[in-house]
Design a protein around this motif. Structure first.
Motif, short mmCIF file in Angstrom:
data_model
loop_
_atom_site.label_atom_id
_atom_site.label_comp_id
_atom_site.label_asym_id
_atom_site.label_seq_id
_atom_site.Cartn_x
_atom_site.Cartn_y
_atom_site.Cartn_z
N PHE A 159 0.85 -1.14 0.06
CA PHE A 159 0.15 0.08 -0.08
C PHE A 159 0.83 1.09 0.01
O PHE A 159 1.99 1.11 0.10
CB PHE A 159 -0.84 0.16 1.42
CG PHE A 159 -0.37 -0.05 2.64
CD1 PHE A 159 0.38 1.02 3.14
CD2 PHE A 159 -0.22 -1.26 3.40
CE1 PHE A 159 0.88 1.00 4.46
CE2 PHE A 159 0.27 -1.31 4.68
CZ PHE A 159 1.03 -0.27 5.08
N GLY A 160 0.31 2.28 -0.34
CA GLY A 160 1.04 3.55 -0.31
C GLY A 160 -0.02 4.72 -0.60
O GLY A 160 -1.15 4.72 -0.28
N LEU A 161 0.67 5.83 -1.04
CA LEU A 161 -0.25 6.96 -1.46
C LEU A 161 -0.37 6.74 -2.65
O LEU A 161 0.25 6.51 -3.86
CB LEU A 161 0.46 8.17 -1.14
CG LEU A 161 0.73 8.52 0.69
CD1 LEU A 161 1.71 9.78 0.88
CD2 LEU A 161 -0.37 8.58 1.10
N PHE A 162 -1.60 7.30 -3.15
CA PHE A 162 -2.19 7.45 -4.61
C PHE A 162 -2.14 8.65 -5.07
O PHE A 162 -2.21 9.63 -4.32
CB PHE A 162 -3.78 6.79 -4.70
CG PHE A 162 -3.96 5.45 -4.19
CD1 PHE A 162 -3.91 4.69 -5.23
CD2 PHE A 162 -4.55 5.41 -2.94
CE1 PHE A 162 -4.31 3.44 -5.01
CE2 PHE A 162 -5.08 3.79 -2.64
CZ PHE A 162 -4.72 2.92 -3.77
N ALA A 163 -1.85 8.87 -6.59
CA ALA A 163 -2.11 10.17 -7.01
C ALA A 163 -3.70 10.14 -7.39
O ALA A 163 -4.15 9.06 -7.56
CB ALA A 163 -1.34 9.99 -8.46
#
Length: 177
Positions: A62-66
């Motif tokens: 998981f992570g940060l989405f644009a």
């Protein structure tokens, strides 16, 4: 590649075309006043942030989405999940966060993106609990947190910068209720 579609938004991984519009967002002192220590970022610092976010995707799943507007293709901001290593007292934890360009505020985009990200965390990634960390005075983020159904867990102090923080949470059972 992980993508989430909402009625108005596409949440997706980062590409090279996102760097300049994101750097415009991270260079805005008004936008950045609640992020990190409140400092703006230049193009190079923004590129380093995106690189860290992509590494977290690879390491954590998981992570940060644009966040892209479906209608125009514009990059509106960032939302996603991260491990808040700067605040060891809450670990192990996964935090949801968001950041949008000022021109996209007040239109419900942050709430729409955050809701989709929360569903992704709890249903797709199998997390049992998600937190969010805010600073007192960030009323817009507090409003999104309420819409997500999160409740305040504790107040604490940023271990490096010394300003107060609020930690909110939602558990899978609360989300499903």
């Amino acid at each position: 590649m992980t993508e989430i579609h909402t009625p108005r938004l596409l949440l997706r991984r980062w590409d090279d075309d996102d760097l300049v519009p994101l750097a415009e967002i991270t260079a805005d002192p008004y936008v950045m006043r609640w992020v990190g220590d409140g400092s703006v970022l230049d193009l190079e610092q923004t590129a380093e942030a995106v690189e860290r976010w992509e590494e977290e995707w690879d390491e954590e799943g998981f992570g940060l989405f644009a966040v892209e507007l479906l209608g125009s293709g514009e990059l509106a901001g960032v939302t996603g999940l991260s491990v808040p290593e700067f605040l060891p007292e809450v670990l192990p934890a996964v935090a949801i966060s968001w950041q949008f360009g000022a021109q996209f505020w007040g239109q419900g985009y942050a709430s729409e993106a955050a809701q989709a990200t929360l569903e992704f965390a709890l249903q797709d990634r199998g997390l049992d609990r998600v937190i969010s960390i805010t600073r007192p005075g960030d009323d817009a983020s507090e409003n999104v947190i309420r819409k997500l159904g999160m409740t305040e867990d504790r107040e604490t102090t940023h271990p490096v910068h010394g300003f107060p923080l609020r930690v909110h949470h939602i558990d899978l059972t609360e989300f499903e209720a």
